[in-house]
Structures are given as C-alpha cells and as structure tokens.
Write an enzyme that holds these catalytic residues in place. Structure first.
Site, PDB file in Angstrom:
ATOM      1  CB  ALA A 172      -0.903  -0.039   1.109  1.00  0.00           C
ATOM      2  N   GLY A 208      -0.790  -5.506   0.403  1.00  0.00           N
ATOM      3  CA  GLY A 208      -1.161  -5.216  -0.543  1.00  0.00           C
ATOM      4  C   GLY A 208      -1.395  -5.912  -1.781  1.00  0.00           C
ATOM      5  CD  GLU A 240      -5.240  -7.558   1.351  1.00  0.00           C
ATOM      6  OE1 GLU A 240      -5.316  -8.491   2.281  1.00  0.00           O
ATOM      7  OE2 GLU A 240      -4.591  -6.531   1.438  1.00  0.00           O
ATOM      8  CD  GLU A 269       0.123  -6.818   5.426  1.00  0.00           C
ATOM      9  OE1 GLU A 269      -0.665  -6.710   3.390  1.00  0.00           O
ATOM     10  OE2 GLU A 269       0.893  -7.773   5.164  1.00  0.00           O
TER      11      GLU A 269
END
Length: 698
Positions: A61, A100, A103, A123
């Site tokens: 992210a 992310g 993901e 994370e």
C-alpha cells in the site's frame, strides 16, 4: 503521465502499473486499475494481463496515505472489480509482491511469477493485518496453518515455494515475464477455462483444537502485540462464516489495528529507521567515502570475534589481532563455531562458511594490520588500554586508514587524541552479541571527517545493521540513557521493591527483559568497571549501591552462578534469592531509607520516564539529531518494545505535557538531583508539542 496504462495485443489487454519506485497502491493506481478494466472490457478483449513496470510488482500500500481519510476506490473495491471481470485476469509477478500487492494478485484469477520473485504479507511489522481479503483468500489456497505462519511471521516466500503452495499457478522460467504471461493468458482462453475466483474455494478443515494450540505456540514471540491475534481471528472466520461476512470482519479488525497506538508506533519506527541510516544534517555527502575492503579487528574476545564474523559474512578480508596465542585460538574457534552453527541451522551454506573462514587471518603482530582500510578496536573498556592501542595503530597503519573504537561509554575524542589522525577516528559501538544485534552507534568525534561518518554508515548497511550517528559524550545515546533507567531500578530496590517485582513490572509493560536480569546476563562487573572509570558520578551513596555491593561480594551474575538472582547449574533462569533480599534491607537501613510498598505503575513510570528525561537532554545538547534516532537506538539495542515506538515516541503518545507534569511530581517528591525538568521537555509540554515536531539538529 498516467500511472496505469492499457495496451491491446492480439485481443489481450496488457494493463501496466508504473508508479515508481515500488508501484505502491496509491489512490491514482487503484482508480487506474478500475478504469483500465472498464476499458479492456469495452474493447472486447479475451483476457487481461496485469503487470508492473520497473523493478517490482506492487510492493504494498501507499504508506503515506495511512492515517488520512481513504479516497475511493478502496483496495477491496478494486479486487471486487477484478473478480467480477468476465475475462481471465493474470497477474505477472516479479520483484517483491507484498501486502496489498499480494492481495491484488490474489484477487486476480491466475498468477505467473519469475522464480526469483518473492511474495508475502509483512503487515504485522506495522501493527496491521491484511485488510483487503488476504486473511480470507490465502487460507483458501494454502490452508489455515501455512497462511497463519506467513502472515504472523511477516516473512515472504520465494516464487518457487509459492508455486508449491498453490499461490502461484505458473513459473516464468524463460526470461521474459510479459511474453510468458501473455502465453499463459492465451492458453487459458484456448482451454475455455473460466475466471477462477479464490473466494469461491473452501478452506481445508483443521483439528478443533488447532487455533487454541496455535495461539499457545506463538504466545511468547507475539507477547503484547495486537495484530497477530486479529489475524488468527480472521483465519478462524475463514473456516466458519460466509466469506462476505468474514471480509467485513477482516476490514473492521484492519481499521481497529490502524487506529491503535501500536500501529502508530510501528509505522513511526518504519520511517525513523529509514531516516536514521542517512547522514544527519550538516554531514556532507559530496566527497568520496573511503572504500573499505580489508578490515582488522583488535581483540579476539567475544565482542571482537562477533564483529569479525559479521565482517566476514559481508565479504570483507578480516585480520584479527590479539596479544597471545591462546586468545587468538579462542577467537578463531568462536568464529568457526558461529559458522558451524549457521550451517547446521541452514542460515549459511557450507561453501559460504568455507569462503568466510578462508578470508580470516589471525596474528599477534601489529604489522599484520598495516594494510587495513578500517581497524575496529574491541579491547577491554579502559581508557589507558584503548589509548595505547590507538597510538600503536597510528604508527603502523597508512594515513588513510580509519581507526574505529568499539567503546560503549568512553570519550572518543580522548581516544583519538592518542593519534595524529583525529579526523580518521570514529566510534563504532556494536551491541552484544555483535553477530546478532542489529544496532551500531556511529560516534562522531569533534574532528571526525564527514567522509569517515559516511563510510561508517556504509559499513553498517553492508553488515545489514542499523547504523545511527550520535555525538560524543559518556555513553553516547543508549548507555547514557541506560544509566538513568538502571539508576531508578536500583533506587527502587532500596525503597522497597523486590528485584523480581521490578523486572516483572517492566516485562509486563513490554521490555524484553527486566533490568536486574539484564545486569546478571551482561555481568554486574562490567558496569562496575565502567563506574570506576568515571569521574562525574553523582555524590549519592544510593547510586547503584546494590550492584556495587554484589560485585564486591563476588556475585557477578550468571557467570558466577549468583548476582541479583541465583542460578542453578546449567540454567539461565533467574531465581529470587532471600540472601539478596536481606542484603537490600540491610543496605536501606544503613542509608536511612524507610522502605515501603511500591506499585507496578510507579516502577514503570520512574524507569521509563527517566529514559525520556535523559533523551530530552540528549536532544538539547545535539548528541542525537532526531528524537526518532533515540527511538531506533532503544528499540534495536535495549529491548524496548517496538510496539511502543521507542521512549520519545512513547512520550508523544501519552502526551509530553503529561510526562512533564509527572516528572515535576517526581522532582518534588524525590528531589532535583535526578528529576530536574529539562528545558526542552518543559517547553514542549507548555506548548502542547511533540518530540516528533522538532527539526533535526545539524
């Protein structure tokens, strides 16, 4: 220029993310992916390849967006759009596909990766959990246990392993990822394979006691942390509730973690560690830093051997010098033992171990270090001894050789004054055990040249350590602050707290070990010797009274079987000693101290606030350039809990004004000798400001 572009090739859409340096999932990238998919579908393509320009697929992210209102589309919305695409979407992975990014890749229908790629969910290191379906999709591919292991360790796996686990569908081994990804997409179209949604898969069932046992297994290493438990809960949900409900719960846990002081602290450290390893303000990086190829280490003891092993592991030619054959033999044996242990644990290949040992030479002759580019002194912590060593090195080494001292407390300028090259002298304070601990305090003397400081930072980086530039004073940053922390733990003994109560309170608060257990581990005689060297100790008979008494009685800690605690043969487990308790009571009586019941809150506040007070003085004096540097030192060198962010960030978290008020209370209650409020602390508290608001000292 758009950060996401679409190109059509033979009825395939190539969607390229180009958001250097790591293709982070910024709002522009997220919106660009959705727009690109709309465009691809409108063009009537048969399949989509999602790839990234540059050195990596999406590496996570955009951390700069954390703590700010999220702008649509959110990543879960982007992934839902990919899943809803009526054409197969293939993610082409290279570099590091993390957080992310993974993901996003799991939201695609298929994945192809170069063998050198790595994928993972880091994370947890930021106090977070995967918040865009990672806790739900990963278990559906690899099972609950493997998914938990990946997310709670935060460690990535390589693409070959990922393929074996089912995360990656195909390996691109031909050298051109895009060509092989488009071939994969065409193969899928030709086979008539429909888009495959991971969300439609089921998680393989586990034993009813699995999650209870897993929590026990990780309990010690995740002590005090919030996010690992939230990850376990999410994976539990992946087995027991419909995926849409589980995704909703995951998102709630994600925002709970993001809003927590723990995540704030860990994100603070993420940036502070990256800032700390850069030259501080005022240090010129324009000149050419000396190239270091050959390193000499003076002293073949535990510390010297650990430093030598670290340097060998980084590829340097290393000479270890000691003053007797027995010492050199012990040093070589220690280094060979470290390599042997590394091979046995699979951390080092046999070939690398043999290569490292082959680059090691040992000698008693100072002439053997004459050609070294850098000499690191790691002898006994005595000013006289160190000055003698530096004077000899100055005579035998070339004029450009950097001379570094591993002193943990002594005046680097006074050591440098034994030479005619003060600009080439620097402190490199490694932490024990040197081959494991990540921290190096790079101590800048009054005349240390900027290029030498830059060389010290480059060395730390090559050793895979965190180098923090600090100023020269007693104990620099870490050990100077440690004396305040230790002082309060010693005073609390005399006032009525037992050693195990003090250690227990601070461990429960988050410290890796209590101060008295640490003292026994390090050896009480080490601090005793340092205090004997000092001429600036306070005129206070209580100051480290019990530590001195125990050393003078021959109780040195674990090495002698007795210290503040007693130890059974072959065990490192501390056992409260009634003899020490009686001794403390007698010393308190002799000093006229009336003992009382001491609460855990007072123990924590006095020890931790002592760190904050001394840290404020260090910032006032310019010994540390940034408050974050102090936090990096204490987290990486002294067992301060990462999830509290370091002592200065902790002060910011609870409010500098509140800390200041409590310090005033301690001053009024215990006197100003140790609790006079630093001007900086007073000023920040008065204005409602934070240490993080301070401009770096240059």
């Amino acid at each position: 220029m758009s950060v996401v572009s679409v190109e059509t090739r033979d009825n395939l859409a190539i969607v390229t993310i180009d958001n250097p340096p790591v293709n982070a999932l910024s709002q522009a990238v997220r919106a660009g992916i959705v727009s690109a998919l709309d465009e691809a579908e409108s063009a009537g393509v048969e399949a989509v390849v999602l790839r990234c320009a540059g050195r990596t697929f999406v590496a996570g992210a955009d951390i700069s967006e954390f703590g700010k209102p999220l702008k649509p589309p959110w990543l879960p919305e982007v992934i839902a759009r990919i899943e809803a695409c009526g054409r197969p979407v293939v993610a082409a992975l290279h570099g590091t596909t993390l957080g992310g990014g993974l993901e996003l890749a799991l939201g695609c229908h298929y994945r192809i990766a170069v063998p050198a790629a790595r994928v993972g969910f880091p994370e947890v290191h930021l106090g977070l959990i995967p918040g865009a379906g990672g806790t739900q999709r990963l278990p559906r591919l690899v099972g609950a246990e493997r998914a938990l292991d990946m997310m709670i360790s935060g460690k990535p796996v390589n693409a070959v392993e990922a393929a074996g686990m089912g995360i990656v569908d195909r390996l691109a081994e031909g050298g051109n990822l895009l060509d092989e990804a488009t071939t994969f997409a065409r193969d899928l179209v030709a086979s008539g394979e429909p888009p495959r949604l991971i969300r439609d898969l089921s998680v393989e069932p586990v034993d009813p006691e699995f999650f209870t046992e897993y929590r026990k297994r990780i309990g010690r290493r995740t002590r005090g942390l919030m996010s690992p438990e939230r990850i376990v809960r999410c994976v539990e949900a992946s087995l027991h509730v419909p995926i849409d409900q589980a995704l909703k719960e995951e998102r709630e846990h994600f925002f709970e973690c993001m809003a927590s002081p723990q995540s704030s602290a860990l994100r603070h450290l993420f940036f502070a560690e990256r800032q700390a390893v850069k030259p501080p303000p005022g240090v010129s990086t324009g000149g050419e830093a000396p190239e270091i190829r050959r390193i000499a280490v003076i002293g073949a003891g535990t510390m010297g051997s650990g430093i030598a092993y670290s340097c060998l592991g980084a590829g340097f030619e290393v000479t270890v010098l000691d003053n007797d054959d027995a010492g050199l033999a012990r040093g070589r044996k220690t280094i060979e033992g470290l390599y042997k242990g590394g091979v046995a644990r699979g951390k080092v290949s046999r070939e690398k171990a043999e290569d490292g040992i082959g680059r090691l030479t040992v000698s008693q002759d100072y002439a053997a270090v004459a050609e070294a580019d850098l000499v690191i002194e790691a002898v006994f912590e005595s000013m006289a001894v160190k000055r003698e060593v530096f004077a000899r090195l100055d005579r035998v080494c070339g004029p450009d050789t950097i001379l570094a001292t591993n002193t943990s407390t002594l005046d680097v300028d006074r050591i440098a004054s034994a030479t005619d090259r003060r600009g080439k002298v620097i402190g490199t304070h490694f932490f024990s055990p040197a081959h494991i601990m990540r921290l190096v305090e790079i101590v800048r003397g009054a005349e240390t040249e900027d290029s030498v400081i830059v060389a010290g930072l480059a060395l730390s980086k090559r050793l895979r350590k965190v180098g923090v530039v600090v100023g020269n004073c007693f104990g620099f940053v870490g050990n100077r602050m440690l004396y305040g922390y230790g002082r309060e733990s010693q005073l609390l003994l005399l006032e009525g707290a037992a050693p195990e109560q003090i250690d227990g309170a601070l461990q429960d608060w988050g410290m890796a070990m209590g101060p008295h257990a640490v003292g026994d581990l390090a050896g009480l005689d080490v601090g005793y010797s340092v205090r004997r060297e000092r001429t600036d100790l306070p005129d206070d008979p209580r100051f480290y009274r019990m530590a001195d008494v125990l050393v003078e009685a021959g109780r040195l800690g674990q090495k002698s079987g007795k210290g503040m605690y007693m130890y059974e043969s072959g065990s490192r487990a501390p056992i409260p000693d009634p003899e020490v308790a009686a001794w403390i009571a007698r010393e308190a009586e002799a000093l006229g101290i009336e003992r009382r019941a001491v609460g855990e809150q007072e123990i924590v506040e006095r020890c931790i606030y002592a760190l904050i007070v001394e840290g404020a003085r260090i910032l006032e004096e310019g010994i540390a350039s940034r408050s974050g540097d102090i936090d990096v030192v204490w987290v990486n060198g002294y067992g301060f809990p990462r999830y509290r962010g370091g002592p200065m960030h902790y002060a910011d978290t609870i409010g500098v004004d509140k800390v200041c008020a409590r310090v005033r209370e301690f001053r009024d209650r215990f006197g100003p000798m140790y609790w006079e409020v630093p001007e900086l602390l007073e000023d920040l508290g008065r204005h409602g400001a934070k240490f993080a608001d301070l401009k770096p000292a240059g």
